[in-house]
Design a protein around this motif. Structure first.
Motif, PDB file in Angstrom:
ATOM      1  N   LEU A 115       0.115 -12.303   2.561  1.00  0.00           N
ATOM      2  CA  LEU A 115       0.984 -13.083   3.151  1.00  0.00           C
ATOM      3  C   LEU A 115       2.223 -12.752   3.934  1.00  0.00           C
ATOM      4  CD1 LEU A 115       1.328 -14.529  -0.507  1.00  0.00           C
ATOM      5  CD2 LEU A 115       0.156 -15.643   1.456  1.00  0.00           C
ATOM      6  N   GLY A 116       1.865 -12.006   4.908  1.00  0.00           N
ATOM      7  CA  GLY A 116       2.733 -11.356   5.937  1.00  0.00           C
ATOM      8  C   GLY A 116       3.259 -10.334   5.640  1.00  0.00           C
ATOM      9  N   ARG A 117       2.818  -9.656   4.320  1.00  0.00           N
ATOM     10  CA  ARG A 117       3.836  -8.394   4.180  1.00  0.00           C
ATOM     11  C   ARG A 117       2.786  -7.343   3.925  1.00  0.00           C
ATOM     12  NH1 ARG A 117       7.069 -10.009  -1.045  1.00  0.00           N
ATOM     13  NH2 ARG A 117       8.457  -8.106  -0.457  1.00  0.00           N
ATOM     14  N   PRO A 118       3.367  -5.974   4.431  1.00  0.00           N
ATOM     15  CA  PRO A 118       2.391  -5.025   4.312  1.00  0.00           C
ATOM     16  C   PRO A 118       2.288  -4.476   2.883  1.00  0.00           C
ATOM     17  CG  PRO A 118       4.624  -4.266   5.221  1.00  0.00           C
ATOM     18  CD  PRO A 118       4.589  -5.767   5.098  1.00  0.00           C
ATOM     19  N   MET A 119       1.087  -3.869   2.525  1.00  0.00           N
ATOM     20  CA  MET A 119       0.887  -3.575   1.227  1.00  0.00           C
ATOM     21  C   MET A 119      -0.152  -2.312   1.220  1.00  0.00           C
ATOM     22  SD  MET A 119       2.193  -6.088  -0.506  1.00  0.00           S
ATOM     23  CE  MET A 119       1.707  -7.315  -1.939  1.00  0.00           C
ATOM     24  N   ILE A 120       0.117  -1.722   0.233  1.00  0.00           N
ATOM     25  CA  ILE A 120      -0.810  -0.299  -0.092  1.00  0.00           C
ATOM     26  C   ILE A 120      -1.345  -0.436  -1.427  1.00  0.00           C
ATOM     27  CG2 ILE A 120      -0.759   2.095  -0.171  1.00  0.00           C
ATOM     28  CD1 ILE A 120       1.149   2.157   1.746  1.00  0.00           C
ATOM     29  N   ALA A 121      -2.711  -0.181  -1.586  1.00  0.00           N
ATOM     30  CA  ALA A 121      -3.153  -0.314  -2.952  1.00  0.00           C
ATOM     31  C   ALA A 121      -4.638   0.435  -2.745  1.00  0.00           C
ATOM     32  CB  ALA A 121      -3.384  -1.874  -3.311  1.00  0.00           C
ATOM     33  N   LEU A 122      -5.084   0.359  -4.178  1.00  0.00           N
ATOM     34  CA  LEU A 122      -6.752   0.951  -4.367  1.00  0.00           C
ATOM     35  C   LEU A 122      -7.438  -0.109  -3.563  1.00  0.00           C
ATOM     36  CD1 LEU A 122      -6.321   2.254  -8.200  1.00  0.00           C
ATOM     37  CD2 LEU A 122      -6.372   3.668  -5.845  1.00  0.00           C
ATOM     38  N   PRO A 123      -8.628   0.372  -3.100  1.00  0.00           N
ATOM     39  CA  PRO A 123      -9.355  -0.505  -2.459  1.00  0.00           C
ATOM     40  C   PRO A 123      -9.776  -1.702  -3.259  1.00  0.00           C
ATOM     41  CG  PRO A 123     -10.057   1.635  -1.657  1.00  0.00           C
ATOM     42  CD  PRO A 123      -8.954   1.545  -2.825  1.00  0.00           C
ATOM     43  N   ASN A 124     -10.179  -1.463  -4.514  1.00  0.00           N
ATOM     44  CA  ASN A 124     -10.760  -2.684  -5.315  1.00  0.00           C
ATOM     45  C   ASN A 124      -9.593  -3.539  -5.675  1.00  0.00           C
ATOM     46  OD1 ASN A 124      -9.888  -0.477  -6.780  1.00  0.00           O
ATOM     47  ND2 ASN A 124     -11.179  -1.174  -8.540  1.00  0.00           N
ATOM     48  N   PHE A 125      -8.474  -3.081  -5.886  1.00  0.00           N
ATOM     49  CA  PHE A 125      -7.390  -3.912  -6.219  1.00  0.00           C
ATOM     50  C   PHE A 125      -6.516  -4.752  -4.879  1.00  0.00           C
ATOM     51  CE2 PHE A 125      -6.258  -0.855  -9.864  1.00  0.00           C
ATOM     52  CZ  PHE A 125      -6.818  -1.437 -10.859  1.00  0.00           C
ATOM     53  N   ALA A 126      -6.837  -3.984  -3.770  1.00  0.00           N
ATOM     54  CA  ALA A 126      -6.311  -4.796  -2.626  1.00  0.00           C
ATOM     55  C   ALA A 126      -7.223  -6.076  -2.435  1.00  0.00           C
ATOM     56  CB  ALA A 126      -6.606  -4.032  -1.451  1.00  0.00           C
ATOM     57  N   GLU A 127      -8.606  -5.958  -2.665  1.00  0.00           N
ATOM     58  CA  GLU A 127      -9.488  -6.826  -2.666  1.00  0.00           C
ATOM     59  C   GLU A 127      -9.035  -8.261  -3.821  1.00  0.00           C
ATOM     60  OE1 GLU A 127     -11.708  -7.958  -0.298  1.00  0.00           O
ATOM     61  OE2 GLU A 127     -10.897  -6.328   0.516  1.00  0.00           O
ATOM     62  N   MET A 128      -8.824  -7.732  -4.993  1.00  0.00           N
ATOM     63  CA  MET A 128      -8.531  -8.570  -5.994  1.00  0.00           C
ATOM     64  C   MET A 128      -7.145  -9.041  -5.593  1.00  0.00           C
ATOM     65  SD  MET A 128      -9.503  -6.864  -9.593  1.00  0.00           S
ATOM     66  CE  MET A 128      -9.291  -4.986  -9.294  1.00  0.00           C
TER      67      MET A 128
END
Length: 108
Positions: A21-34
């Motif tokens: 939604l236009g905001r930069p994020m960092i996460a574990l790969p599987n959490f990023a997909e979720m």
């Protein structure tokens, strides 16, 4: 220092960078997909328009009486919001009536 450590972890693919939604994020790969799937689903439900209301509100009152539940003012407001909108989030601490609210909605 923190940025270089993040770059190192992202580079090792233990974390991923993505935009949600236009905001930069960092996460574990599987959490990023979720997160992406959840955001897409929420956006679709929100944009779909209003939910039910008048008939359902009467159904809630009937269900609460049948279940012998006394709804608080806050629970009634939450139920009205749930009926007016296609997507709602119910939050609160232990004992605030979240489960009771959901039970009444499910019985409606």
């Amino acid at each position: 220092v923190i940025q270089s450590e993040l770059d190192c972890v992202v580079g090792s693919q233990k974390l991923v960078r993505f935009t949600l939604l236009g905001r930069p994020m960092i996460a574990l790969p599987n959490f990023a997909e979720m997160e992406k799937k959840a955001a897409t689903e929420v956006a679709a439900r929100v944009s779909a328009g209003n939910g039910l209301f008048a008939d359902a509100l009467q159904g809630v009152e009937t269900a609460a009486i049948r279940m012998k539940m006394l709804l608080s003012a806050e629970q009634r407001i939450a139920i009205e919001m749930a009926l007016k909108h296609r997507f709602s989030i119910v939050t609160g601490g232990p004992g605030t009536g979240k489960t009771s609210l959901i039970r009444v909605l499910c019985e409606t």
